[in-house]
Every structure is written in C-alpha cells, then in structure tokens.
Design an enzyme around this catalytic site. Structure first.
Site, PDB file in Angstrom:
ATOM      1  NE  ARG A   1      -9.264  -5.908 -20.507  1.00  0.00           N
ATOM      2  CZ  ARG A   1      -9.183  -4.742 -20.912  1.00  0.00           C
ATOM      3  NH1 ARG A   1      -8.224  -3.850 -20.511  1.00  0.00           N
ATOM      4  NH2 ARG A   1     -10.097  -4.364 -21.885  1.00  0.00           N
TER       5      ARG A   1
ATOM      6  CD  GLU B   1       1.261  -4.580  10.744  1.00  0.00           C
ATOM      7  OE1 GLU B   1       1.034  -3.552  10.438  1.00  0.00           O
ATOM      8  OE2 GLU B   1       0.421  -5.327  11.005  1.00  0.00           O
TER       9      GLU B   1
ATOM     10  N   PRO C   1       0.836  -1.030   0.042  1.00  0.00           N
ATOM     11  CG  PRO C   1      -0.327  -1.184   2.116  1.00  0.00           C
ATOM     12  CD  PRO C   1       0.655  -2.190   1.189  1.00  0.00           C
TER      13      PRO C   1
ATOM     14  CG  ASP D   1      -8.946   0.329 -21.544  1.00  0.00           C
ATOM     15  OD1 ASP D   1      -9.080   1.276 -21.163  1.00  0.00           O
ATOM     16  OD2 ASP D   1      -8.096  -0.656 -21.477  1.00  0.00           O
TER      17      ASP D   1
HETATM   18 CL1  6GU Z   1      -0.426  -3.849  -3.003  1.00  0.00          CL
HETATM   19  N1  6GU Z   1      -1.148  -4.403  -0.430  1.00  0.00           N
HETATM   20  C1  6GU Z   1      -1.777  -4.255   0.555  1.00  0.00           C
HETATM   21  N2  6GU Z   1      -1.347  -5.178   1.685  1.00  0.00           N
HETATM   22  N3  6GU Z   1      -2.860  -3.375   0.723  1.00  0.00           N
HETATM   23  C2  6GU Z   1      -3.123  -2.667  -0.429  1.00  0.00           C
HETATM   24  C3  6GU Z   1      -2.227  -3.005  -1.614  1.00  0.00           C
HETATM   25  C4  6GU Z   1      -1.260  -3.712  -1.550  1.00  0.00           C
HETATM   26  N4  6GU Z   1      -2.934  -1.868  -2.539  1.00  0.00           N
HETATM   27  C5  6GU Z   1      -3.895  -1.526  -1.797  1.00  0.00           C
HETATM   28  N5  6GU Z   1      -4.053  -1.575  -0.343  1.00  0.00           N
END
Ligand code: 6GU
Length: 245
Positions: free
Chosen positions: A153, A115, A88, A168
């Site tokens: 795709r 984590e 994330p 698209d």
């Molecule tokens: Cl790639 N990993 C995690 N754990 N949470 C996320 C993500 C990735 N992308 C958005 N939220």
C-alpha cells in the site's frame, strides 16, 4: 518493490497476488513477487527440509541448510534488501514497521512451518523477525501475505489515491469514522440523519466525533494526542468525560 517468499508451500501463493488492488499492482509490475521453494535447496534424494528438535519435544524444525541456501540464492549486495522471518516469536507488526519496510527495494520473507526454524538461521541470516498477532498460525505463509499487502500500500502507484494511504487510521492514531451508503433505510435501520443533511461543516465535525469515540471505546491505546488537531483534542477531552475514560 520486490518480495521474495521462501516457503515449503509454494502452491499456497497462487491466489492472493492475482486478486484486487494487489493483483493489479503485480500485473503492472509495481509489485514483484518471486516464490522460492525451500525444498529445491535440500541436498538429499528425499529433499528433506525438517528434522527433530535437539533436546527433544514436539514436532519438527526446519533444517538450517536448505533455508540458508534459499536466502543466499536471492541475496544481492547491489539492492537495498531486508531478510524477514515470519514467526509468532517475532516483534508485533504495526503501522510504523510497515512504513519502515516500504523503504526497502527488496524484502526476502522466510515462512516458518512445523514447530519453528533452526535458531541459527534467525540469529545469523535474518535481519528481523515479525509476527502478525498474538495467536498461532499453522505457518508463516498467511502472515507473509498480510505483510506484503500492508507494505505494498505504501509503494507509489499501488493505491490510486495517495490520500487514502497517508491518512489511513493508524498514521493518525485514530480509527476511521463509520460509513453508510444507500438505501437511506435498510430493513428498518436508518442512516444517521446528519449525513443526509447536506451540511458539510456539521458532517465533518460529526465524523471527527465518531472516529474519536470508537477509538476511545475499542482501541484507546493507539490514540496519539500529539498528532491530533486542536479541535480533535477538544472533542477527545469531552468524550473522555462522557465515557468515563
Ligand atoms: Cl508470522 N507465524 C505463525 N506461524 N503464527 C503466527 C505468526 C506468524 N504471527 C502470528 N501468529
């Protein structure tokens, strides 16, 4: 195109690549998937892959050694490869990144758990960090499936109709126009009359208007005026006034 998925949850991927368009592509061999179990590269009897974070704090961190050994086991200088960590804290996935990634021969995807992953792995052994949205998942595995689906795709042969891929919504900066199918009236709700008219010129114009209208309402930030036709720009101008945007 080949994807390696480095994960501590190899069983997670038993379903997603068997079904639908992607499943067919894998069966044909247009898309190849290899799951690599990070735990196979742990060197202690307990096959430990995680440890507590230096400096303290919640949760566990993936240890560098097993992850890096897993990456090195699939590294190949003869291939045009990209190593991507799903996290994330990465850059947000979008159409342009998906296209960019489809140019590689092989993509090595590292799925984070706990984590996080030891920062040295991300900094020195990965080319790119990618997130699929501003929310947190329990791990990178579902994000890896999303990435592989979107990139696949663009692999020739995966989507039967090239036009569907090239045109698209996100290559054009416009959401797709809405669709209806039979019956003409469903639970009292009719299909827009123009679509039943058989007037193809009218239908084309109406769809263009609908696509621009819903994009203005829902995703105004994706509109790329430079990619629009003269006709579309004209409609956009009128709709902006009408919608007060
Ligand atoms: Cl790639 N990993 C995690 N754990 N949470 C996320 C993500 C990735 N992308 C958005 N939220």
């Amino acid at each position: 195109m080949k994807f390696y998925i480095l994960t501590i949850l190899p069983g997670y991927f038993e379903g997603p690549f068997r079904e639908g368009v992607l499943g067919k592509a894998v069966q044909r061999g247009d898309v190849k998937i290899e799951i690599v179990n990070i735990r196979d590269f742990a060197d202690d009897p307990h096959r430990t892959v995680d440890d507590t974070p230096y400096g303290g704090g919640e949760g566990m961190v993936l240890k560098p050694e097993p992850v890096v050994k897993a990456i090195e086991s699939v590294r190949n200088n003869e291939k045009k490869q990209r190593v991507i960590a799903m996290t994330p804290a990465g850059r947000l996935l979008n159409h342009a990144i998906v296209r960019e990634l489809s140019e590689f021969e092989e993509i090595i995807i590292v799925c984070g758990r706990y984590e996080g992953i030891d920062e040295r792995v991300l900094e020195y052994f990965c080319d790119d960090l990618i997130s699929i949205g501003d929310y947190v998942l329990t791990g990178g595995e579902p994000a890896a499936v999303v990435l592989i689906d979107a990139v696949s795709r663009f692999v020739p042969g995966v989507v039967g109709n090239r036009k569907c891929v090239e045109e698209d919504s996100f290559s054009r900066g416009l959401l797709d126009y809405p669709q209806w199918t039979r019956p003409a009236v469903f639970r009292g709700i009719p299909v827009p009359e123009v679509l039943l008219s058989g007037n193809h010129k009218e239908i084309r114009k109406w769809r263009m208007m609908k696509a621009i209208e819903r994009t203005l309402k829902r995703r105004p930030e994706i509109i790329r005026e430079d990619l629009l036709t003269e006709e579309e720009r004209e409609i956009l101008k009128h709709l902006k006034v009408r919608l007060g945007k």
